[in-house]
Design a protein around this motif. Structure first.
Motif, PDB file in Angstrom:
ATOM      1  N   LEU A 100      19.885   9.345 -58.350  1.00 57.22           N
ATOM      2  CA  LEU A 100      19.158   8.287 -59.050  1.00 57.22           C
ATOM      3  C   LEU A 100      20.071   7.445 -59.922  1.00 57.22           C
ATOM      4  O   LEU A 100      19.984   6.204 -59.910  1.00 57.22           O
ATOM      5  CB  LEU A 100      18.029   8.893 -59.889  1.00 57.22           C
ATOM      6  N   GLU A 101      20.948   8.070 -60.687  1.00 58.76           N
ATOM      7  CA  GLU A 101      21.821   7.306 -61.575  1.00 58.76           C
ATOM      8  C   GLU A 101      22.807   6.460 -60.788  1.00 58.76           C
ATOM      9  O   GLU A 101      23.133   5.337 -61.182  1.00 58.76           O
ATOM     10  CB  GLU A 101      22.554   8.248 -62.544  1.00 58.76           C
ATOM     11  N   LEU A 102      23.291   6.988 -59.667  1.00 57.97           N
ATOM     12  CA  LEU A 102      24.183   6.201 -58.816  1.00 57.97           C
ATOM     13  C   LEU A 102      23.458   4.978 -58.279  1.00 57.97           C
ATOM     14  O   LEU A 102      23.997   3.866 -58.278  1.00 57.97           O
ATOM     15  CB  LEU A 102      24.703   7.059 -57.662  1.00 57.97           C
ATOM     16  N   LYS A 103      22.234   5.164 -57.816  1.00 55.83           N
ATOM     17  CA  LYS A 103      21.478   4.032 -57.278  1.00 55.83           C
ATOM     18  C   LYS A 103      21.223   2.985 -58.357  1.00 55.83           C
ATOM     19  O   LYS A 103      21.330   1.773 -58.102  1.00 55.83           O
ATOM     20  CB  LYS A 103      20.175   4.529 -56.658  1.00 55.83           C
ATOM     21  N   SER A 105      23.091   2.349 -60.925  1.00 57.43           N
ATOM     22  CA  SER A 105      24.362   1.674 -61.191  1.00 57.43           C
ATOM     23  C   SER A 105      24.697   0.662 -60.097  1.00 57.43           C
ATOM     24  O   SER A 105      25.076  -0.486 -60.380  1.00 57.43           O
ATOM     25  CB  SER A 105      25.478   2.721 -61.288  1.00 57.43           C
ATOM     26  N   VAL A 106      24.538   1.084 -58.845  1.00 60.18           N
ATOM     27  CA  VAL A 106      24.844   0.196 -57.725  1.00 60.18           C
ATOM     28  C   VAL A 106      23.931  -1.018 -57.746  1.00 60.18           C
ATOM     29  O   VAL A 106      24.381  -2.165 -57.599  1.00 60.18           O
ATOM     30  CB  VAL A 106      24.728   0.948 -56.392  1.00 60.18           C
ATOM     31  N   TRP A 107      22.636  -0.784 -57.950  1.00 65.36           N
ATOM     32  CA  TRP A 107      21.691  -1.891 -57.904  1.00 65.36           C
ATOM     33  C   TRP A 107      21.846  -2.853 -59.077  1.00 65.36           C
ATOM     34  O   TRP A 107      21.587  -4.054 -58.945  1.00 65.36           O
ATOM     35  CB  TRP A 107      20.262  -1.378 -57.800  1.00 65.36           C
ATOM     36  N   ALA A 108      22.285  -2.352 -60.226  1.00 65.75           N
ATOM     37  CA  ALA A 108      22.551  -3.252 -61.348  1.00 65.75           C
ATOM     38  C   ALA A 108      23.671  -4.224 -60.987  1.00 65.75           C
ATOM     39  O   ALA A 108      23.602  -5.426 -61.289  1.00 65.75           O
ATOM     40  CB  ALA A 108      22.916  -2.444 -62.587  1.00 65.75           C
ATOM     41  N   GLN A 109      24.703  -3.704 -60.309  1.00 66.84           N
ATOM     42  CA  GLN A 109      25.818  -4.568 -59.887  1.00 66.84           C
ATOM     43  C   GLN A 109      25.374  -5.550 -58.802  1.00 66.84           C
ATOM     44  O   GLN A 109      25.755  -6.722 -58.827  1.00 66.84           O
ATOM     45  CB  GLN A 109      26.964  -3.701 -59.370  1.00 66.84           C
ATOM     46  N   VAL A 110      24.571  -5.076 -57.871  1.00 61.07           N
ATOM     47  CA  VAL A 110      24.083  -5.956 -56.806  1.00 61.07           C
ATOM     48  C   VAL A 110      23.210  -7.055 -57.381  1.00 61.07           C
ATOM     49  O   VAL A 110      23.346  -8.239 -57.031  1.00 61.07           O
ATOM     50  CB  VAL A 110      23.307  -5.159 -55.748  1.00 61.07           C
ATOM     51  N   GLY A 111      22.294  -6.666 -58.262  1.00 66.41           N
ATOM     52  CA  GLY A 111      21.380  -7.638 -58.849  1.00 66.41           C
ATOM     53  C   GLY A 111      22.087  -8.753 -59.590  1.00 66.41           C
ATOM     54  O   GLY A 111      21.627  -9.900 -59.605  1.00 66.41           O
ATOM     55  N   ALA A 133      13.825   0.282 -59.473  1.00 70.00           N
ATOM     56  CA  ALA A 133      13.588  -1.131 -59.178  1.00 70.00           C
ATOM     57  C   ALA A 133      14.056  -2.037 -60.317  1.00 70.00           C
ATOM     58  O   ALA A 133      14.666  -3.086 -60.082  1.00 70.00           O
ATOM     59  CB  ALA A 133      12.109  -1.366 -58.893  1.00 70.00           C
ATOM     60  N   ASP A 134      13.772  -1.637 -61.555  1.00 69.87           N
ATOM     61  CA  ASP A 134      14.130  -2.487 -62.694  1.00 69.87           C
ATOM     62  C   ASP A 134      15.633  -2.645 -62.851  1.00 69.87           C
ATOM     63  O   ASP A 134      16.099  -3.631 -63.433  1.00 69.87           O
ATOM     64  CB  ASP A 134      13.521  -1.931 -63.978  1.00 69.87           C
ATOM     65  N   ALA A 135      16.399  -1.681 -62.343  1.00 69.81           N
ATOM     66  CA  ALA A 135      17.854  -1.761 -62.460  1.00 69.81           C
ATOM     67  C   ALA A 135      18.399  -2.977 -61.719  1.00 69.81           C
ATOM     68  O   ALA A 135      19.468  -3.498 -62.070  1.00 69.81           O
ATOM     69  CB  ALA A 135      18.500  -0.493 -61.924  1.00 69.81           C
ATOM     70  N   THR A 136      17.677  -3.460 -60.720  1.00 69.67           N
ATOM     71  CA  THR A 136      18.135  -4.620 -59.952  1.00 69.67           C
ATOM     72  C   THR A 136      18.077  -5.905 -60.755  1.00 69.67           C
ATOM     73  O   THR A 136      18.768  -6.874 -60.439  1.00 69.67           O
ATOM     74  CB  THR A 136      17.287  -4.805 -58.688  1.00 69.67           C
ATOM     75  N   ASP A 140      10.798  -7.963 -58.237  1.00 74.44           N
ATOM     76  CA  ASP A 140       9.881  -8.662 -57.333  1.00 74.44           C
ATOM     77  C   ASP A 140      10.458  -8.810 -55.929  1.00 74.44           C
ATOM     78  O   ASP A 140       9.710  -8.986 -54.955  1.00 74.44           O
ATOM     79  CB  ASP A 140       9.537 -10.049 -57.892  1.00 74.44           C
ATOM     80  N   ARG A 141      11.789  -8.731 -55.819  1.00 72.57           N
ATOM     81  CA  ARG A 141      12.444  -8.852 -54.515  1.00 72.57           C
ATOM     82  C   ARG A 141      12.968  -7.519 -53.997  1.00 72.57           C
ATOM     83  O   ARG A 141      13.729  -7.481 -53.031  1.00 72.57           O
ATOM     84  CB  ARG A 141      13.606  -9.852 -54.604  1.00 72.57           C
ATOM     85  N   PHE A 142      12.554  -6.429 -54.619  1.00 74.40           N
ATOM     86  CA  PHE A 142      13.085  -5.101 -54.287  1.00 74.40           C
ATOM     87  C   PHE A 142      11.994  -4.223 -53.683  1.00 74.40           C
ATOM     88  O   PHE A 142      10.869  -4.172 -54.185  1.00 74.40           O
ATOM     89  CB  PHE A 142      13.620  -4.442 -55.558  1.00 74.40           C
ATOM     90  N   LEU A 143      12.337  -3.535 -52.586  1.00 67.87           N
ATOM     91  CA  LEU A 143      11.416  -2.596 -51.943  1.00 67.87           C
ATOM     92  C   LEU A 143      12.214  -1.703 -51.009  1.00 67.87           C
ATOM     93  O   LEU A 143      13.448  -1.771 -50.962  1.00 67.87           O
ATOM     94  CB  LEU A 143      10.310  -3.326 -51.186  1.00 67.87           C
TER      95      LEU A 143
END
Length: 303
Positions: A100-103, A105-111, A133-136, A140-143
């Motif tokens: 979870l923490e890795l995801k 971190s990755v999604w914050a960078q992607v977002g 989802a909020d990490a992105t 609204d564009r995440f699923l």
């Protein structure tokens, strides 16, 4: 087939067993794909991975031609720089380990790096997409778009929104799934494991429990299942297809863990992962394989 989604540029994060299959699935369907991973050595293995996959495409994809497969490879580029990899993406598909923490971190960078129009998709096997989802920064564009292993043959695409996903983005994701030759399965309520893993994981865990408790060997458990039910394969063959690394990551991510589950994970690491025998992708797991076909049980797993 729905109208074109105009989602042409695809970035896949993670090039492991399933990530590499997702890369090829999209490229073979005509998409331009960037394959991202954290180390160049992981990306260097893709050439060998394509040839491994080619054998399955020859046997199992009716419209296969060498020219089409080679053209798919030509549409794939690689990168170890995340911001560069997602900078022009229409779709980002994340296939990193189940942490979870890795995801987050990755999604914050992607977002922070992806364009404003990019659809953000996770292939998470067991985590709830709404948990990260909020990490992105763009929920609204995440699923989720969940792929099954051996995706060219087992080509379902489970599409699952979070409560914050824009319904229009959900529908475009269904259309995108069709464009990359998946059969979209609409998941109407967010749930861990979607439909597939909601059914599959308890079955696999029951088999692991039988083995850990010394009831029977993996090959005998599989044999009992396949002969008694007429199924084409047993649970330990499925473990080989999924890959030991994925199984260990899923077990580690569970909120409620059992001593038996932890013991099974330890065994997968000691006898499989650390020995380079972590399933079908390595040619050895619970079974030994030749050309992707199990030829004998691996004696290392006999009780």
């Amino acid at each position: 087939m729905s109208e074109s989604t105009n989602l042409q540029k695809v970035t896949v994060l993670g090039t492991g067993v399933l990530g590499s299959q997702i890369v090829m699935q999209a490229a073979y369907a005509g998409k331009d794909v960037v394959a991202y991973d954290i180390k160049q050595e992981f990306l260097d293995k893709l050439t060998e991975r394509w040839e491994w996959m080619r054998g399955y495409y020859v046997a199992e994809v009716p419209e296969y031609t060498p020219e089409k497969f080679d053209a798919a490879i030509a549409r794939i580029t690689t990168s170890t720089v995340l911001a560069e990899a997602v900078g022009a993406a229409d779709v980002v598909i994340e296939a990193v380990p189940e942490d979870l923490e890795l995801k987050k971190s990755v999604w914050a960078q992607v977002g922070a790096a992806a364009p404003d129009h990019t659809i953000l998709l996770t292939n998470s096997s067991s985590l709830l997409p709404s948990d990260f989802a909020d990490a992105t920064g763009h929920p609204d564009r995440f699923l989720a778009l969940h792929f099954a292993n051996m995706v060219w043959r087992c080509n379902t695409g489970e599409v699952m929104a979070t409560p914050k996903t824009d319904p229009a983005v959900f529908e475009r994701t269904v259309g995108f799934a069709e464009e990359i030759n998946l059969v979209p399965i609409r998941i109407l309520k967010e749930t861990p494991g979607y439909v597939l893993n909601g059914l599959l994981i308890p079955w696999l865990e029951a088999a692991a429990l039988l083995y850990v408790n010394g009831v029977a060997n993996p090959a005998d458990i599989d044999r009992d299942w396949t002969i008694s039910t007429g199924a084409p394969g047993g649970p330990f063959q499925v473990y080989d297809v999924v890959g030991f690394n994925v199984v260990v990551a899923i077990n580690a991510s569970k909120a409620e863990r059992t001593p038996e589950g932890d013991k099974f994970s330890e065994m997968l690491v000691e006898r499989g992962i650390s020995q380079g025998k972590a399933g079908l992708g390595d040619g050895v797991g619970f079974y030994e394989y030749e050309n992707g076909v199990p030829v004998r049980p691996n004696p290392d797993w006999e009780l």
